[in-house]
Design a protein around this motif. Structure first.
Motif, PDB file in Angstrom:
ATOM      1  N   GLU A 104     -14.876   0.224   0.822  1.00  0.00           N
ATOM      2  CA  GLU A 104     -15.730   1.184   1.508  1.00  0.00           C
ATOM      3  C   GLU A 104     -15.013   1.778   2.714  1.00  0.00           C
ATOM      4  O   GLU A 104     -15.135   2.980   2.990  1.00  0.00           O
ATOM      5  CB  GLU A 104     -17.031   0.512   1.937  1.00  0.00           C
ATOM      6  CG  GLU A 104     -17.992   1.410   2.696  1.00  0.00           C
ATOM      7  CD  GLU A 104     -18.518   2.551   1.852  1.00  0.00           C
ATOM      8  OE1 GLU A 104     -19.045   3.520   2.440  1.00  0.00           O
ATOM      9  OE2 GLU A 104     -18.395   2.495   0.598  1.00  0.00           O
ATOM     10  N   ALA A 105     -14.231   0.939   3.412  1.00  0.00           N
ATOM     11  CA  ALA A 105     -13.474   1.445   4.556  1.00  0.00           C
ATOM     12  C   ALA A 105     -12.454   2.484   4.107  1.00  0.00           C
ATOM     13  O   ALA A 105     -12.274   3.522   4.769  1.00  0.00           O
ATOM     14  CB  ALA A 105     -12.792   0.285   5.283  1.00  0.00           C
TER      15      ALA A 105
ATOM     16  N   GLN B 218     -16.298  -4.144   0.800  1.00  0.00           N
ATOM     17  CA  GLN B 218     -16.333  -3.593   2.153  1.00  0.00           C
ATOM     18  C   GLN B 218     -15.013  -2.934   2.513  1.00  0.00           C
ATOM     19  O   GLN B 218     -14.989  -1.865   3.134  1.00  0.00           O
ATOM     20  CB  GLN B 218     -16.677  -4.697   3.161  1.00  0.00           C
ATOM     21  CG  GLN B 218     -18.111  -5.187   3.053  1.00  0.00           C
ATOM     22  CD  GLN B 218     -18.393  -6.381   3.941  1.00  0.00           C
ATOM     23  OE1 GLN B 218     -17.450  -7.017   4.461  1.00  0.00           O
ATOM     24  NE2 GLN B 218     -19.672  -6.714   4.124  1.00  0.00           N
ATOM     25  N   ARG B 219     -13.886  -3.609   2.090  1.00  0.00           N
ATOM     26  CA  ARG B 219     -12.583  -2.997   2.355  1.00  0.00           C
ATOM     27  C   ARG B 219     -12.449  -1.675   1.577  1.00  0.00           C
ATOM     28  O   ARG B 219     -11.914  -0.686   2.102  1.00  0.00           O
ATOM     29  CB  ARG B 219     -11.463  -3.959   1.968  1.00  0.00           C
ATOM     30  CG  ARG B 219     -11.274  -5.106   2.957  1.00  0.00           C
ATOM     31  CD  ARG B 219      -9.980  -5.872   2.699  1.00  0.00           C
ATOM     32  NE  ARG B 219     -10.036  -6.638   1.457  1.00  0.00           N
ATOM     33  CZ  ARG B 219     -10.529  -7.873   1.345  1.00  0.00           C
ATOM     34  NH1 ARG B 219     -11.014  -8.486   2.426  1.00  0.00           N
ATOM     35  NH2 ARG B 219     -10.527  -8.502   0.202  1.00  0.00           N
TER      36      ARG B 219
ATOM     37  N   VAL C 204     -14.237   5.658   3.422  1.00  0.00           N
ATOM     38  CA  VAL C 204     -14.574   6.389   4.642  1.00  0.00           C
ATOM     39  C   VAL C 204     -13.354   7.134   5.156  1.00  0.00           C
ATOM     40  O   VAL C 204     -13.455   8.285   5.609  1.00  0.00           O
ATOM     41  CB  VAL C 204     -15.124   5.423   5.706  1.00  0.00           C
ATOM     42  CG1 VAL C 204     -15.271   6.133   7.051  1.00  0.00           C
ATOM     43  CG2 VAL C 204     -16.466   4.855   5.259  1.00  0.00           C
ATOM     44  N   SER C 205     -12.177   6.472   5.073  1.00  0.00           N
ATOM     45  CA  SER C 205     -10.950   7.133   5.522  1.00  0.00           C
ATOM     46  C   SER C 205     -10.666   8.361   4.667  1.00  0.00           C
ATOM     47  O   SER C 205     -10.266   9.415   5.181  1.00  0.00           O
ATOM     48  CB  SER C 205      -9.771   6.151   5.444  1.00  0.00           C
ATOM     49  OG  SER C 205      -8.562   6.795   5.772  1.00  0.00           O
TER      50      SER C 205
END
Length: 790
Positions: A538-539, A535-536, A542-543
C-alpha cells in the motif's frame, strides 16, 4: 433442482420479489414458475435478457407496460359463442392498445435490445378490436350512441318521448288547479314510468294508474292518463334499446372470437416483456451485476451480498472455489455469519442460473450445476421422533445418493448433534465421499479435527468468519485460507476468568488439540505477516499515486492550454452566433410585418363581406314572395305524400309536426324540415304548379336564395350538443342546397365534447363527403372543415 433445498436457501423469497414487481397475473405466473437451468448457454441467454431490461429501465426509467389484463377467460368465453360484458371488452381493447404502444415504443428504441425488440416485433396490431370497442363503449362502461345507427335512432326517440312526458307533467305541476293535489311539485320514476306524487286524500281526483305508495302512506305515486301512452311508447323504446345493446355486444364478441389466436399470442408476448422488465427492476433495486457463467466448477464472489438482508446491515463477502478445490470448510463463532455465507453462495448460484443478476461486484463468477443441495437449519421433528442429528443425517443421506460432479452441496454444522469424536469422524468421511463424487461442497463446523483435516488434505481449503477480540463480536468478514480459532481461552481471560483456571484448562488439552492450536497460531502469524506485506504494498501504491499526481498536474497544464485555445474558438463561434441571431431577428420582424399586413387585408375582406351581406338582404327584400296553388294542410301524419312548391319537389312525411310546427320530410336522399304552410298534400300521380301570375319558384330559385343567405361558416360556440344538433342539421341542408362545396364548422376547443359530437354527426350525414380538423391558420382543432357532396 430440488425444491426443498431451494426453499432452504430462501430462493422462494426471491421469486416473490420478482412476482411482486410484475404488472398482471399472467406475468406473475411466469415469475412464480421461474427455476434455475442446468445449461450454461441457456443461463447466459436469460442473463442477457435481464441485462437488456435493466439497461432499458436505466435509460427510460418512466417506461412501463400499461393496460395489462388477464383476458384468457374472456377469449375462451367469446370462442364458445358467449357474449362478453362491457368491462371484459374494455380490458381486451386496453390490452390491444398496450400491444400497439409497446410495438411502437420498441420500433423507435435506439440501442442494442435484440431480445426485447424481437418480442415486440412479434406483436400483432389489433386496431379493429381497439377501435370497435372505443366507438361502442364509453369510459364508464356505458354503450355509446354511436355504437350503431339503430341505437342512436332509438335514443333520439327516447329523448324526444322523455321531453314530451316531462313537458306534460310540468304543465300539470304548474297548473294551480292540479298543483294543490300534489305532495311535492316534482316528477319522479316508479317501475320505469314517470309519475307524480299525489296526496292520498286527493287520489280520486287524479286520473291515472297508481304505481307506488310512500312508507307513511301519505303519498301515492300516480302515472297520469295524459302521459300513459307516451310512457308505454317509452317502455317499448327501452326494450328496443336493450335488445340493440345486446346485439352490439354480440357483434363485438364475434370480432374478439375471430382474433382469438392473435389475442392469445399478444397476451403471451406482453406477459414475457413484463416479466423481463420485472427482472430488470429487481436488478436495479439490488445494484446487481451479470456474473460470468462457467462450466469449470469455479465460484468467484466479489463483495457478494445476501439479497434479503437490508443494504444498511449486510456485510459483503469475498469467496472463491477454484477448479482444484473440492470443498471449503468454514469455521467461526456462533452468530458469526457462517449460515448466511452458505445461503449467499447457494442463493446467488440459483439466481444466476435463473437469469437473475446477483448483488455482487463485477468479476464475479458462478459455476453451472444441475442441482444445489442444502442441509441448513435445525429440523428436529417431534412427530417423526427425529433428533437434530437424525434429521440432518436423513437429509445428508438423500444428498449423498444424488450428488454428482455437477452439484453444489451446502452443509451447515456438519456432524453436530452427537458425540464430538464420532461427529467429526463422520463429517470427514462425508466430505471425502462428496469429493469422490465430484461435487463441490461448502460446509460449516466447530470441530477442530475438520480444520486440521482441511489443512492437510489436498483439494480442501479452510475459511473462517473473522472475530474481533477487542470488541468480542463477529465482523462477518470471510477470511479465505484460514481456519477459525475458538478464542475460548482469550475471551475467558478478557472476561475476567482467573488465570489459574485458564492454565489448568490449557494443560488438560490433548496433544492433538495443542498441535492444532499451534497450527492455528502459526497461520495467524502468517496472516499478520501477509497483512504487513499488504501494508508495504500500500505504501508503494501511495508513492506511485504521488508520481501519478505530478504527471496529472503536468497533463492539467496541457489541458489548460487546450482550454484557452477552445475559449478563443468559442468566442469566435459566439460572434458568429450573434450575427446569425441579428439576421434572424430581422427576418422575424419582416415576417411579423407581413402577418400584420395580412391581418389588415382580412379586416378589409370582412368589411366587404358585411357590405355584400347587406346588399344580399336588400336584394332578397326586392324578390316578391311566391304564391302557390292549393291550401296548406291543417295536419299531416307519417307517410303522407306532399309537394314542396319552393323546391318544386315531392316527398313523404317522416314524423308529426314538432312544437315549432315544423315537419321532418324525406325528399330524395335529403332529410329536411318545412313548416305546414310551405307544403301541399299530394299523391304520386298529381303535380302542383305555381299559381297563374305567380313567379316560378323551383329549385333554382331556392338555391339562389340560399346562396345569398347561407354563409360558408357555422358558429356553434357556447352551445351544448342538444342545442347544436338541429342547428347543424339545418345548416348542412341549406349549404347543400346553396351549392357550397366546402363549409367551416366553428365549435371551439373547450373540453372537446362539442367537437366529438360534431364529428360523430358528420360521419353519419348523407350530404357529407369528408371532413378534417382545420390547419393552424384555419383555427386548428377548434374548427372542422367539411366537404359536401355535389
Amino acid at each position: 433442482m430440488n425444491s426443498k433445498s431451494l426453499t432452504k436457501i430462501e430462493y422462494d423469497k426471491i421469486i416473490s420479489l420478482v412476482a411482486g414487481t410484475c404488472g398482471f397475473a399472467v406475468s406473475r405466473e411466469l415469475a412464480e414458475a421461474l427455476a434455475p437451468v442446468a445449461d450454461s448457454h441457456h443461463a447466459r441467454l436469460l442473463l442477457a435478457e435481464t441485462e437488456e431490461a435493466r439497461e432499458l429501465l436505466r435509460l427510460h426509467p418512466l417506461f412501463s407496460l400499461t393496460g395489462l389484463w388477464d383476458i384468457r377467460s374472456a377469449v375462451r368465453h367469446a370462442e364458445i359463442g358467449g357474449t362478453l360484458e362491457p368491462e371484459a371488452l374494455v380490458n381486451l381493447a386496453a390490452l390491444c392498445r398496450s400491444a400497439r404502444s409497446a410495438k411502437a415504443f420498441f420500433s423507435e428504441l435506439k440501442g442494442n435490445f435484440p431480445a426485447l425488440q424481437g418480442l415486440a416485433r412479434s406483436l400483432t396490431l389489433l386496431k379493429t378490436i381497439e377501435s370497435a370497442v372505443e366507438k361502442a363503449i364509453g369510459p364508464d362502461l356505458s354503450i355509446n350512441d354511436g355504437a350503431s345507427d339503430r341505437l342512436a335512432g332509438i335514443r333520439r326517440k327516447k329523448r324526444d318521448k322523455t321531453e314530451r312526458i316531462k313537458d306534460r307533467l310540468d304543465n300539470l305541476i304548474k297548473n294551480p288547479a292540479t298543483a294543490r293535489l300534489l305532495q311535492e311539485p316534482i316528477v319522479t320514476i316508479r317501475d320505469g314510468r314517470y309519475v307524480v306524487p299525489v296526496r292520498q286524500e286527493y287520489r280520486s281526483q287524479v286520473s291515472g294508474v297508481a304505481h307506488d305508495l310512500s312508507s307513511s302512506g301519505a303519498t301515492v305515486f300516480i302515472e297520469p292518463l295524459a302521459v300513459m301512452e307516451l310512457n308505454n311508447e317509452l317502455s317499448v323504446l327501452q326494450h328496443e334499446e336493450e335488445e340493440e345493446i345486446a346485439a352490439v355486444l354480440r357483434g363485438l364478441s364475434l370480432v374478439v372470437s375471430g382474433f382469438s389466436a392473435e389475442l392469445r399470442a399478444d397476451l403471451a408476448i406482453l406477459a414475457q416483456l413484463d416479466f423481463l422488465l420485472a427482472k430488470g427492476r429487481l436488478a436495479l433495486e439490488m445494484d446487481a451485476v451479470v456474473p460470468k457463467i462457467n462450466d469449470d466448477g469455479v465460484w468467484k464472489l466479489v463483495k457478494a451480498r445476501h439479497p434479503l438482508i437490508p443494504a444498511a446491515r449486510v456485510v459483503p463477502v469475498d469467496a472463491r472455489l477454484d477448479k482444484g478445490i473440492a470443498a471449503m470448510v468454514v469455521t467461526g463463532p456462533n452468530t458469526g455469519g457462517k449460515t448466511v455465507l452458505l445461503k449467499t453462495i447457494g442463493l446467488l448460484t440459483a439466481m444466476a442460473l435463473s437469469g437473475l443478476q446477483i448483488p455482487a461486484e463485477s468479476g464475479s463468477e458462478i459455476a453451472c450445476v444441475n442441482a444445489v443441495w442444502a442441509d441448513i437449519g435445525d429440523e428436529q421433528s417431534i412427530e417423526q421422533s427425529l433428533s437434530t442429528f437424525s434429521s440432518h443425517m436423513s437429509n445428508i443421506v438423500a444428498i449423498l445418493a444424488q450428488a454428482d460432479s455437477r452439484s453444489l452441496v451446502l452443509l451447515d454444522e456438519l456432524g453436530a448433534g452427537t458425540d464430538p469424536t464420532e461427529g467429526a469422524a463422520l463429517a470427514m468421511s462425508i466430505l471425502k465421499y462428496l469429493k469422490a463424487s465430484g461435487a463441490k461442497t461448502v460446509a460449516t463446523t466447530h470441530y477442530s479435527e475438520l480444520k486440521a483435516f482441511a489443512y492437510n488434505t489436498p483439494g480442501f481449503i479452510n475459511a473462517s468468519m473473522e472475530f474481533d477480540l477487542e470488541t468480542l463480536s463477529p465482523t462477518y468478514r470471510l477470511l479465505m485460507g484460514l481456519p477459525g480459532k475458538s478464542n475460548a481461552f482469550e475471551i475467558s481471560r478478557r472476561l475476567g476468568l482467573p488465570e489459574a483456571i485458564i492454565s489448568d484448562a490449557a494443560a488438560s488439552l490433548s496433544g492433538q488439540d495443542v498441535a492444532i492450536a499451534a497450527m492455528l497460531a502459526n497461520l495467524e502469524d502468517m496472516r499478520r505477516e501477509l497483512t504487513a506485506e499488504q501494508q508495504r504494498a500500500e505504501a508503494l501504491r501511495v508513492s506511485a499515486l504521488s508520481r501519478d499526481k505530478r504527471l496529472a498536474e503536468r497533463e492539467q497544464a496541457l489541458k489548460a492550454r487546450e482550454a484557452e485555445i477552445l475559449r478563443q474558438a468559442n468566442e469566435q463561434a459566439q460572434r458568429i452566433l450573434e450575427e446569425t441571431a441579428a439576421k434572424s431577428r430581422a427576418l422575424y420582424e419582416q415576417q411579423r410585418q407581413q402577418i400584420a399586413e395580412r391581418q389588415s387585408a382580412e379586416r378589409v375582406w370582412q368589411q366587404s363581406q358585411k357590405q355584400l351581406k347587406s346588399w344580399q338582404q336588400q336584394l332578397e327584400e326586392e324578390i316578391p314572395e311566391p304564391v302557390f296553388e292549393g291550401q296548406p294542410p291543417a295536419r299531416v301524419k307519417p307517410g303522407d305524400y306532399v309537394y314542396l312548391p319552393k323546391l318544386d319537389k315531392f316527398g313523404s312525411v317522416l314524423d308529426t309536426p314538432d312544437s315549432d310546427g315544423q315537419v321532418m320530410l324525406q325528399v330524395g336522399v335529403v332529410k329536411l324540415k318545412a313548416r305546414l304552410g310551405e307544403i301541399r298534400l299530394s299523391d304520386p300521380e298529381k303535380q302542383q304548379k305555381p299559381a297563374k301570375g305567380g313567379r316560378a319558384y323551383g329549385h333554382a330559385a331556392l338555391a339562389y336564395r340560399k346562396s345569398v343567405s347561407v354563409e360558408p361558416t357555422l358558429n356553434l360556440h357556447g352551445m351544448d350538443t342538444m342545442e347544436a344538433m338541429p342547428v347543424l342539421e339545418k345548416y348542412l341542408d341549406d349549404a347543400f342546397i346553396a351549392g357550397l362545396r366546402q363549409v367551416e364548422i366553428n365549435h371551439g376547443r373547450g373540453t372537446g365534447a362539442l367537437r366529438n359530437f360534431v364529428h360523430q354527426e358528420l360521419r353519419r350525414h348523407r350530404l357529407v363527403k369528408s371532413f378534417r380538423d382545420g390547419d393552424y391558420h384555419e383555427g386548428g382543432i377548434g374548427v372542422t372543415i367539411v366537404e359536401l357532396n355535389q
